[in-house]
Design an enzyme around this catalytic site. Sequence first.
Site, short mmCIF file in Angstrom:
data_model
loop_
_atom_site.label_atom_id
_atom_site.label_comp_id
_atom_site.label_asym_id
_atom_site.label_seq_id
_atom_site.Cartn_x
_atom_site.Cartn_y
_atom_site.Cartn_z
N HIS A 1 -22.72 32.76 -9.21
CA HIS A 1 -23.69 33.33 -8.14
C HIS A 1 -23.10 34.31 -7.41
CE1 HIS A 1 -26.18 33.37 -4.57
NE2 HIS A 1 -27.33 32.93 -5.58
N GLU B 1 -41.50 31.16 -17.99
CA GLU B 1 -41.61 31.36 -16.80
C GLU B 1 -42.61 32.38 -16.32
OE1 GLU B 1 -38.14 31.61 -13.66
OE2 GLU B 1 -39.06 33.59 -13.45
N GLY C 1 -33.26 29.53 -2.72
CA GLY C 1 -34.05 30.48 -2.85
C GLY C 1 -33.42 31.44 -1.81
N ASP C 2 -34.05 32.87 -2.06
CA ASP C 2 -33.58 34.02 -1.34
C ASP C 2 -34.70 34.39 -0.23
OD1 ASP C 2 -31.26 34.59 -2.81
OD2 ASP C 2 -32.26 35.56 -4.44
N SER D 1 -39.49 27.28 -23.17
CA SER D 1 -40.44 27.12 -22.23
C SER D 1 -40.27 28.58 -21.67
CB SER D 1 -39.75 26.02 -21.12
OG SER D 1 -38.25 26.55 -21.15
N HIS E 1 -35.24 29.10 -22.36
CA HIS E 1 -36.02 29.28 -21.25
C HIS E 1 -36.22 30.74 -21.05
CE1 HIS E 1 -38.53 28.48 -17.56
NE2 HIS E 1 -37.50 29.07 -16.88
N ALA F 1 -20.87 32.58 -4.54
CA ALA F 1 -20.06 31.42 -4.80
C ALA F 1 -18.54 32.24 -4.49
CB ALA F 1 -20.17 31.17 -6.39
N ALA G 1 -30.97 22.79 4.73
CA ALA G 1 -29.79 23.49 5.07
C ALA G 1 -29.44 24.35 3.61
CB ALA G 1 -28.67 23.09 5.50
N ASP H 1 -18.69 27.32 -7.74
CA ASP H 1 -19.97 27.43 -8.32
C ASP H 1 -20.22 26.11 -9.25
OD1 ASP H 1 -22.26 28.90 -7.93
OD2 ASP H 1 -21.95 30.21 -9.65
N PHE I 1 -31.86 44.34 -11.51
CA PHE I 1 -32.06 42.94 -11.10
C PHE I 1 -30.65 42.43 -11.66
CE2 PHE I 1 -33.80 38.80 -12.32
CZ PHE I 1 -33.94 38.47 -11.05
N LYS J 1 -25.65 19.26 -7.38
CA LYS J 1 -26.88 19.53 -7.38
C LYS J 1 -27.51 18.49 -8.32
CE LYS J 1 -27.69 24.29 -7.98
NZ LYS J 1 -28.41 25.21 -7.73
N ALA K 1 -39.80 35.14 -3.27
CA ALA K 1 -38.83 35.56 -2.24
C ALA K 1 -39.07 35.37 -0.76
CB ALA K 1 -37.92 36.73 -2.53
P1 FAD Z 1 -27.71 27.33 -4.93
O1 FAD Z 1 -27.25 27.05 -6.31
O2 FAD Z 1 -27.94 26.24 -3.98
O3 FAD Z 1 -26.60 28.21 -4.00
C1 FAD Z 1 -26.27 29.53 -4.87
C2 FAD Z 1 -24.73 29.57 -4.54
O4 FAD Z 1 -24.19 29.61 -3.53
C3 FAD Z 1 -24.27 28.27 -5.34
O5 FAD Z 1 -24.14 28.61 -7.13
C4 FAD Z 1 -23.07 27.96 -4.83
O6 FAD Z 1 -21.83 28.79 -5.26
C5 FAD Z 1 -22.97 28.88 -3.49
N1 FAD Z 1 -23.40 27.83 -2.41
C6 FAD Z 1 -24.92 27.73 -1.81
N2 FAD Z 1 -24.60 26.86 -0.69
C7 FAD Z 1 -23.42 26.30 -0.82
C8 FAD Z 1 -22.73 25.30 -0.06
N3 FAD Z 1 -23.22 24.57 0.99
N4 FAD Z 1 -21.41 24.79 -0.52
C9 FAD Z 1 -20.72 25.73 -1.67
N5 FAD Z 1 -21.48 26.79 -2.20
C10 FAD Z 1 -22.58 26.98 -1.70
N6 FAD Z 1 -35.91 32.60 -6.23
C11 FAD Z 1 -36.79 32.60 -5.49
O7 FAD Z 1 -36.91 33.09 -4.38
N7 FAD Z 1 -38.01 31.78 -6.15
C12 FAD Z 1 -38.21 31.42 -7.34
O8 FAD Z 1 -39.06 31.05 -7.93
C13 FAD Z 1 -36.75 31.52 -8.13
N8 FAD Z 1 -36.93 31.01 -9.34
C14 FAD Z 1 -35.46 30.93 -9.89
C15 FAD Z 1 -35.50 30.20 -10.97
C16 FAD Z 1 -33.95 30.17 -11.74
C17 FAD Z 1 -33.95 29.35 -13.08
C18 FAD Z 1 -32.95 30.77 -11.15
C19 FAD Z 1 -31.55 30.66 -12.01
C20 FAD Z 1 -33.18 31.49 -9.85
C21 FAD Z 1 -34.42 31.62 -9.25
N9 FAD Z 1 -34.60 31.95 -8.11
C22 FAD Z 1 -35.79 32.14 -7.22
C23 FAD Z 1 -33.44 32.85 -7.41
C24 FAD Z 1 -32.83 31.89 -6.54
O9 FAD Z 1 -33.53 31.48 -5.42
C25 FAD Z 1 -31.37 32.61 -5.95
O10 FAD Z 1 -30.34 32.71 -6.90
C26 FAD Z 1 -30.78 32.18 -4.68
O11 FAD Z 1 -29.66 33.03 -3.98
C27 FAD Z 1 -30.04 30.87 -4.97
O12 FAD Z 1 -30.86 29.41 -5.37
P2 FAD Z 1 -30.10 28.34 -5.92
O13 FAD Z 1 -31.06 27.10 -5.58
O14 FAD Z 1 -29.71 28.46 -7.07
O15 FAD Z 1 -29.01 28.07 -4.96
#
Ligand code: FAD
Length: 288
Positions: A143, A9, A100-101, A7, A259, A146, A117, A152, A210, A159, A43
Amino acid sequence: MTVPAVSFEFFPPQNLEGSFRLWDTVQSLAPLDPRFVSVTYGAGGTTRDLTRDAVATLHKSSGLNVAAHLTCVNATRAETLAIADGFAEAGVSDIVALRGDPPKGSGAFVPHEDGFANSVELIEALAGTGKFNIRVGAYPDKHPEAADFKADIDWLKAKIDAGANEALTQFFFEADTFFRFRDACVAAGIDAPITPGILPIENWKGARNFARRCGATIPAWVEDAFDKALRDGREDLLATALCTELCSNLIDGGVDKLHFYTLNRPELTRDVCHALGVTPKVQLQNVA
Ligand code: FAD
Protein backbone atom coordinates in the site's frame (compact mmCIF):
# COMPACT_ATOMS: atom_id res chain seq x y z
CA MET A 1 -5.79 -27.15 -14.67
CA THR A 2 -7.87 -26.51 -11.53
CA VAL A 3 -11.06 -24.61 -12.27
CA PRO A 4 -11.04 -21.69 -9.81
CA ALA A 5 -13.94 -20.46 -7.70
CA VAL A 6 -14.71 -16.88 -8.69
CA SER A 7 -16.24 -13.79 -7.14
CA PHE A 8 -17.14 -10.43 -8.69
CA GLU A 9 -16.98 -6.84 -7.50
CA PHE A 10 -19.56 -4.28 -8.64
CA PHE A 11 -20.08 -0.63 -7.83
CA PRO A 12 -23.50 0.78 -6.91
CA PRO A 13 -25.39 2.46 -9.77
CA GLN A 14 -25.87 6.24 -9.60
CA ASN A 15 -28.84 6.49 -11.97
CA LEU A 16 -31.36 4.49 -13.96
CA GLU A 17 -28.97 3.74 -16.83
CA GLY A 18 -26.39 2.55 -14.31
CA SER A 19 -29.00 0.31 -12.69
CA PHE A 20 -29.72 -1.41 -15.99
CA ARG A 21 -26.01 -1.80 -16.66
CA LEU A 22 -25.44 -3.38 -13.26
CA TRP A 23 -28.39 -5.71 -13.72
CA ASP A 24 -27.13 -6.77 -17.19
CA THR A 25 -23.71 -7.43 -15.65
CA VAL A 26 -25.24 -9.52 -12.87
CA GLN A 27 -27.38 -11.50 -15.34
CA SER A 28 -24.36 -12.15 -17.51
CA LEU A 29 -22.05 -13.29 -14.68
CA ALA A 30 -24.48 -15.02 -12.29
CA PRO A 31 -24.52 -18.28 -14.33
CA LEU A 32 -20.79 -18.62 -13.55
CA ASP A 33 -21.89 -19.48 -10.01
CA PRO A 34 -19.76 -16.95 -8.06
CA ARG A 35 -18.83 -17.64 -4.42
CA PHE A 36 -20.07 -14.13 -3.71
CA VAL A 37 -20.47 -10.74 -5.35
CA SER A 38 -19.50 -7.53 -3.59
CA VAL A 39 -20.67 -3.93 -3.82
CA THR A 40 -18.21 -1.09 -3.22
CA TYR A 41 -18.66 1.86 -0.90
CA GLY A 42 -17.72 5.16 -2.59
CA ALA A 43 -14.58 7.02 -1.51
CA GLY A 44 -15.40 9.25 1.45
CA GLY A 45 -18.55 7.24 2.16
CA THR A 46 -20.15 9.05 -0.79
CA THR A 47 -22.34 6.14 -1.92
CA ARG A 48 -23.56 5.04 1.52
CA ASP A 49 -27.28 4.93 0.60
CA LEU A 50 -26.64 3.68 -2.95
CA THR A 51 -24.47 0.86 -1.62
CA ARG A 52 -27.10 -0.09 0.96
CA ASP A 53 -29.85 -0.13 -1.70
CA ALA A 54 -27.78 -2.06 -4.27
CA VAL A 55 -26.73 -4.63 -1.66
CA ALA A 56 -30.30 -5.15 -0.43
CA THR A 57 -31.73 -5.38 -3.96
CA LEU A 58 -29.07 -7.81 -5.19
CA HIS A 59 -29.52 -9.92 -2.08
CA LYS A 60 -33.31 -10.06 -2.57
CA SER A 61 -33.44 -10.44 -6.36
CA SER A 62 -30.32 -12.17 -7.63
CA GLY A 63 -30.10 -15.25 -5.41
CA LEU A 64 -26.36 -14.54 -5.06
CA ASN A 65 -24.35 -14.33 -1.87
CA VAL A 66 -23.74 -10.57 -1.53
CA ALA A 67 -20.94 -8.88 0.42
CA ALA A 68 -21.18 -5.20 1.34
CA HIS A 69 -18.07 -3.01 1.43
CA LEU A 70 -17.91 -0.72 4.44
CA THR A 71 -15.34 1.97 5.28
CA CYS A 72 -14.54 4.10 8.35
CA VAL A 73 -14.41 7.39 6.43
CA ASN A 74 -16.47 10.37 7.49
CA ALA A 75 -18.70 8.60 10.00
CA THR A 76 -18.88 8.04 13.74
CA ARG A 77 -18.46 4.54 15.15
CA ALA A 78 -22.17 4.45 15.93
CA GLU A 79 -23.11 5.44 12.35
CA THR A 80 -20.75 2.85 10.84
CA LEU A 81 -22.05 0.08 13.09
CA ALA A 82 -25.65 1.12 12.34
CA ILE A 83 -24.94 0.66 8.61
CA ALA A 84 -23.48 -2.79 9.33
CA ASP A 85 -26.54 -3.63 11.43
CA GLY A 86 -28.75 -2.58 8.51
CA PHE A 87 -26.89 -5.06 6.29
CA ALA A 88 -27.39 -7.83 8.86
CA GLU A 89 -31.11 -7.00 9.15
CA ALA A 90 -31.40 -7.23 5.34
CA GLY A 91 -29.89 -10.74 5.60
CA VAL A 92 -26.40 -9.77 4.41
CA SER A 93 -23.71 -11.11 6.70
CA ASP A 94 -20.64 -10.71 4.46
CA ILE A 95 -18.70 -7.47 4.83
CA VAL A 96 -15.53 -6.21 3.15
CA ALA A 97 -14.19 -4.04 5.97
CA LEU A 98 -11.88 -1.21 4.97
CA ARG A 99 -10.37 1.93 6.37
CA GLY A 100 -11.20 3.55 3.04
CA ASP A 101 -9.94 6.60 1.21
CA PRO A 102 -11.25 10.15 1.65
CA PRO A 103 -12.98 11.80 -1.33
CA LYS A 104 -10.65 12.57 -4.26
CA GLY A 105 -8.45 15.62 -3.68
CA SER A 106 -9.08 15.89 0.07
CA GLY A 107 -5.65 14.57 1.12
CA ALA A 108 -4.76 11.84 3.59
CA PHE A 109 -7.23 9.83 5.65
CA VAL A 110 -8.19 11.65 8.86
CA PRO A 111 -10.43 9.69 11.22
CA HIS A 112 -13.74 11.23 12.26
CA GLU A 113 -13.32 12.45 15.85
CA ASP A 114 -15.87 9.86 17.02
CA GLY A 115 -15.05 7.36 14.30
CA PHE A 116 -12.87 4.28 13.91
CA ALA A 117 -9.22 5.33 13.71
CA ASN A 118 -8.26 2.52 11.34
CA SER A 119 -9.41 -0.72 9.77
CA VAL A 120 -8.30 -2.89 12.71
CA GLU A 121 -10.67 -1.05 15.05
CA LEU A 122 -13.53 -1.50 12.57
CA ILE A 123 -12.78 -5.22 12.12
CA GLU A 124 -12.64 -5.76 15.92
CA ALA A 125 -15.99 -4.06 16.36
CA LEU A 126 -17.64 -6.02 13.54
CA ALA A 127 -16.14 -9.31 14.74
CA GLY A 128 -17.34 -8.52 18.27
CA THR A 129 -20.97 -8.58 17.08
CA GLY A 130 -20.55 -12.19 15.94
CA LYS A 131 -22.81 -11.42 12.96
CA PHE A 132 -20.38 -11.11 10.08
CA ASN A 133 -18.01 -12.96 7.77
CA ILE A 134 -15.30 -10.33 7.34
CA ARG A 135 -13.01 -9.86 4.35
CA VAL A 136 -10.28 -7.22 4.16
CA GLY A 137 -8.02 -5.57 1.58
CA ALA A 138 -4.39 -6.63 0.98
CA TYR A 139 -1.66 -5.12 -1.16
CA PRO A 140 0.82 -7.38 -3.04
CA ASP A 141 2.67 -4.32 -4.38
CA LYS A 142 2.53 -2.67 -0.90
CA HIS A 143 0.00 0.00 0.00
CA PRO A 144 1.39 3.49 -0.81
CA GLU A 145 1.06 4.49 2.87
CA ALA A 146 2.93 1.46 4.25
CA ALA A 147 6.41 2.15 5.65
CA ASP A 148 7.71 -0.93 3.80
CA PHE A 149 6.67 -4.36 2.52
CA LYS A 150 7.11 -6.00 5.94
CA ALA A 151 5.14 -3.30 7.79
CA ASP A 152 2.28 -3.81 5.33
CA ILE A 153 2.25 -7.56 6.00
CA ASP A 154 2.39 -7.01 9.78
CA TRP A 155 -0.64 -4.73 9.42
CA LEU A 156 -2.49 -7.36 7.38
CA LYS A 157 -1.74 -9.88 10.14
CA ALA A 158 -3.22 -7.43 12.67
CA LYS A 159 -6.38 -7.24 10.52
CA ILE A 160 -6.68 -11.04 10.37
CA ASP A 161 -5.97 -11.37 14.11
CA ALA A 162 -8.71 -8.78 14.74
CA GLY A 163 -11.25 -11.18 13.24
CA ALA A 164 -11.09 -11.12 9.43
CA ASN A 165 -11.58 -14.42 7.61
CA GLU A 166 -10.11 -13.70 4.18
CA ALA A 167 -8.07 -11.06 2.35
CA LEU A 168 -8.86 -9.82 -1.17
CA THR A 169 -5.92 -8.19 -2.88
CA GLN A 170 -5.51 -5.03 -4.87
CA PHE A 171 -4.92 -5.80 -8.55
CA PHE A 172 -1.40 -6.44 -9.85
CA PHE A 173 0.12 -7.33 -13.20
CA GLU A 174 2.42 -10.32 -12.66
CA ALA A 175 1.79 -13.62 -10.88
CA ASP A 176 5.20 -13.44 -9.17
CA THR A 177 4.07 -10.27 -7.39
CA PHE A 178 1.27 -12.28 -5.80
CA PHE A 179 3.44 -15.33 -5.03
CA ARG A 180 6.08 -13.17 -3.29
CA PHE A 181 3.35 -11.57 -1.20
CA ARG A 182 1.62 -14.88 -0.41
CA ASP A 183 4.93 -16.45 0.71
CA ALA A 184 5.71 -13.47 2.95
CA CYS A 185 2.20 -13.67 4.48
CA VAL A 186 2.64 -17.38 5.24
CA ALA A 187 6.09 -16.68 6.75
CA ALA A 188 4.47 -13.99 8.95
CA GLY A 189 1.97 -16.53 10.28
CA ILE A 190 -1.08 -15.36 8.30
CA ASP A 191 -3.24 -18.44 7.82
CA ALA A 192 -6.39 -16.87 6.33
CA PRO A 193 -6.96 -17.34 2.59
CA ILE A 194 -5.57 -14.57 0.37
CA THR A 195 -7.53 -14.24 -2.83
CA PRO A 196 -5.96 -12.40 -5.77
CA GLY A 197 -7.91 -9.40 -7.09
CA ILE A 198 -7.98 -9.39 -10.89
CA LEU A 199 -8.65 -6.35 -13.06
CA PRO A 200 -9.63 -7.18 -16.64
CA ILE A 201 -8.42 -4.02 -18.38
CA GLU A 202 -11.31 -2.49 -20.33
CA ASN A 203 -9.57 0.85 -20.65
CA TRP A 204 -5.78 1.00 -20.49
CA LYS A 205 -5.48 4.74 -19.77
CA GLY A 206 -7.93 4.49 -16.87
CA ALA A 207 -6.28 1.33 -15.51
CA ARG A 208 -2.81 2.88 -15.74
CA ASN A 209 -3.90 6.00 -13.83
CA PHE A 210 -5.60 3.86 -11.21
CA ALA A 211 -2.51 1.63 -10.87
CA ARG A 212 -0.31 4.70 -10.33
CA ARG A 213 -2.65 6.07 -7.67
CA CYS A 214 -2.84 2.82 -5.73
CA GLY A 215 0.84 1.92 -6.03
CA ALA A 216 0.56 -1.12 -8.34
CA THR A 217 3.82 -1.57 -10.28
CA ILE A 218 3.28 -1.45 -14.04
CA PRO A 219 5.86 -3.61 -15.86
CA ALA A 220 7.44 -1.95 -18.91
CA TRP A 221 6.40 -4.87 -21.12
CA VAL A 222 2.73 -4.26 -20.25
CA GLU A 223 3.08 -0.55 -21.15
CA ASP A 224 4.69 -1.51 -24.48
CA ALA A 225 2.08 -4.15 -25.26
CA PHE A 226 -0.81 -1.72 -24.68
CA ASP A 227 0.90 1.03 -26.70
CA LYS A 228 1.08 -1.35 -29.65
CA ALA A 229 -2.40 -2.78 -29.14
CA LEU A 230 -3.93 0.73 -28.95
CA ARG A 231 -2.18 1.67 -32.18
CA ASP A 232 -3.60 -1.44 -33.87
CA GLY A 233 -7.09 -1.14 -32.30
CA ARG A 234 -6.65 -4.49 -30.51
CA GLU A 235 -6.87 -3.40 -26.88
CA ASP A 236 -9.65 -5.87 -25.98
CA LEU A 237 -7.80 -8.81 -27.49
CA LEU A 238 -4.63 -7.98 -25.55
CA ALA A 239 -6.56 -7.35 -22.33
CA THR A 240 -8.26 -10.75 -22.55
CA ALA A 241 -4.99 -12.54 -23.36
CA LEU A 242 -3.02 -10.83 -20.56
CA CYS A 243 -5.70 -11.39 -17.96
CA THR A 244 -6.19 -15.04 -18.94
CA GLU A 245 -2.44 -15.65 -18.81
CA LEU A 246 -2.14 -13.96 -15.40
CA CYS A 247 -5.00 -16.07 -14.01
CA SER A 248 -3.65 -19.34 -15.41
CA ASN A 249 -0.18 -18.60 -14.01
CA LEU A 250 -1.81 -17.97 -10.62
CA ILE A 251 -3.73 -21.25 -10.86
CA ASP A 252 -0.55 -23.13 -11.86
CA GLY A 253 0.98 -21.69 -8.67
CA GLY A 254 -1.77 -23.14 -6.49
CA VAL A 255 -4.42 -20.37 -6.49
CA ASP A 256 -7.97 -21.75 -6.38
CA LYS A 257 -10.00 -18.53 -5.95
CA LEU A 258 -10.06 -15.35 -8.03
CA HIS A 259 -11.86 -12.06 -7.31
CA PHE A 260 -12.65 -9.98 -10.42
CA TYR A 261 -13.01 -6.19 -10.46
CA THR A 262 -15.74 -6.02 -13.11
CA LEU A 263 -16.34 -2.23 -13.13
CA ASN A 264 -19.93 -3.27 -13.99
CA ARG A 265 -18.80 -4.49 -17.43
CA PRO A 266 -19.22 -8.24 -17.81
CA GLU A 267 -17.62 -8.97 -21.19
CA LEU A 268 -13.90 -9.34 -20.42
CA THR A 269 -14.51 -10.99 -17.05
CA ARG A 270 -16.86 -13.51 -18.67
CA ASP A 271 -14.44 -14.24 -21.54
CA VAL A 272 -11.54 -14.78 -19.14
CA CYS A 273 -13.66 -17.00 -16.89
CA HIS A 274 -14.72 -19.11 -19.88
CA ALA A 275 -11.09 -19.48 -20.95
CA LEU A 276 -10.25 -20.72 -17.43
CA GLY A 277 -13.01 -23.34 -17.58
CA VAL A 278 -15.47 -21.38 -15.43
CA THR A 279 -18.52 -21.94 -17.59
CA PRO A 280 -22.25 -21.34 -17.06
CA LYS A 281 -23.98 -23.78 -14.77
CA VAL A 282 -27.13 -25.08 -16.41
CA GLN A 283 -30.24 -24.04 -14.50
CA LEU A 284 -32.33 -27.22 -14.51
CA GLN A 285 -35.55 -25.27 -13.94
CA ASN A 286 -34.83 -23.41 -17.20
CA VAL A 287 -34.34 -26.66 -19.13
CA ALA A 288 -37.46 -28.47 -17.88
P1 FAD B 1 -5.50 -0.54 5.82
O1 FAD B 1 -4.98 -1.87 5.39
O2 FAD B 1 -6.02 -0.44 7.17
O3 FAD B 1 -4.35 0.57 5.64
C1 FAD B 1 -3.66 0.71 4.40
C2 FAD B 1 -2.15 0.57 4.64
O4 FAD B 1 -1.70 1.65 5.46
C3 FAD B 1 -1.87 -0.71 5.37
O5 FAD B 1 -1.62 -1.74 4.44
C4 FAD B 1 -0.73 -0.34 6.28
O6 FAD B 1 0.47 -0.58 5.64
C5 FAD B 1 -0.88 1.16 6.49
N1 FAD B 1 -1.54 1.47 7.77
C6 FAD B 1 -2.76 2.04 7.95
N2 FAD B 1 -2.99 2.25 9.26
C7 FAD B 1 -1.91 1.78 9.94
C8 FAD B 1 -1.55 1.73 11.31
N3 FAD B 1 -2.34 2.22 12.27
N4 FAD B 1 -0.34 1.18 11.62
C9 FAD B 1 0.48 0.70 10.66
N5 FAD B 1 0.19 0.75 9.34
C10 FAD B 1 -0.99 1.28 8.97
N6 FAD B 1 -12.04 2.02 -0.99
C11 FAD B 1 -13.27 2.59 -0.83
O7 FAD B 1 -13.35 3.79 -0.53
N7 FAD B 1 -14.42 1.86 -1.03
C12 FAD B 1 -14.40 0.53 -1.33
O8 FAD B 1 -15.44 -0.09 -1.49
C13 FAD B 1 -13.12 -0.11 -1.48
N8 FAD B 1 -13.02 -1.43 -1.76
C14 FAD B 1 -11.79 -2.04 -1.79
C15 FAD B 1 -11.71 -3.42 -1.96
C16 FAD B 1 -10.48 -4.08 -1.96
C17 FAD B 1 -10.44 -5.58 -2.14
C18 FAD B 1 -9.27 -3.32 -1.81
C19 FAD B 1 -7.94 -4.00 -1.83
C20 FAD B 1 -9.34 -1.93 -1.65
C21 FAD B 1 -10.58 -1.28 -1.62
N9 FAD B 1 -10.70 0.10 -1.42
C22 FAD B 1 -11.94 0.69 -1.30
C23 FAD B 1 -9.48 0.94 -1.34
C24 FAD B 1 -9.06 1.14 0.12
O9 FAD B 1 -10.04 1.87 0.81
C25 FAD B 1 -7.76 1.93 0.12
O10 FAD B 1 -6.71 1.15 -0.39
C26 FAD B 1 -7.39 2.50 1.47
O11 FAD B 1 -6.31 3.44 1.30
C27 FAD B 1 -6.92 1.45 2.46
O12 FAD B 1 -7.95 0.75 3.04
P2 FAD B 1 -7.62 -0.59 3.87
O13 FAD B 1 -8.74 -0.99 4.69
O14 FAD B 1 -7.04 -1.62 3.00
O15 FAD B 1 -6.51 0.05 4.83
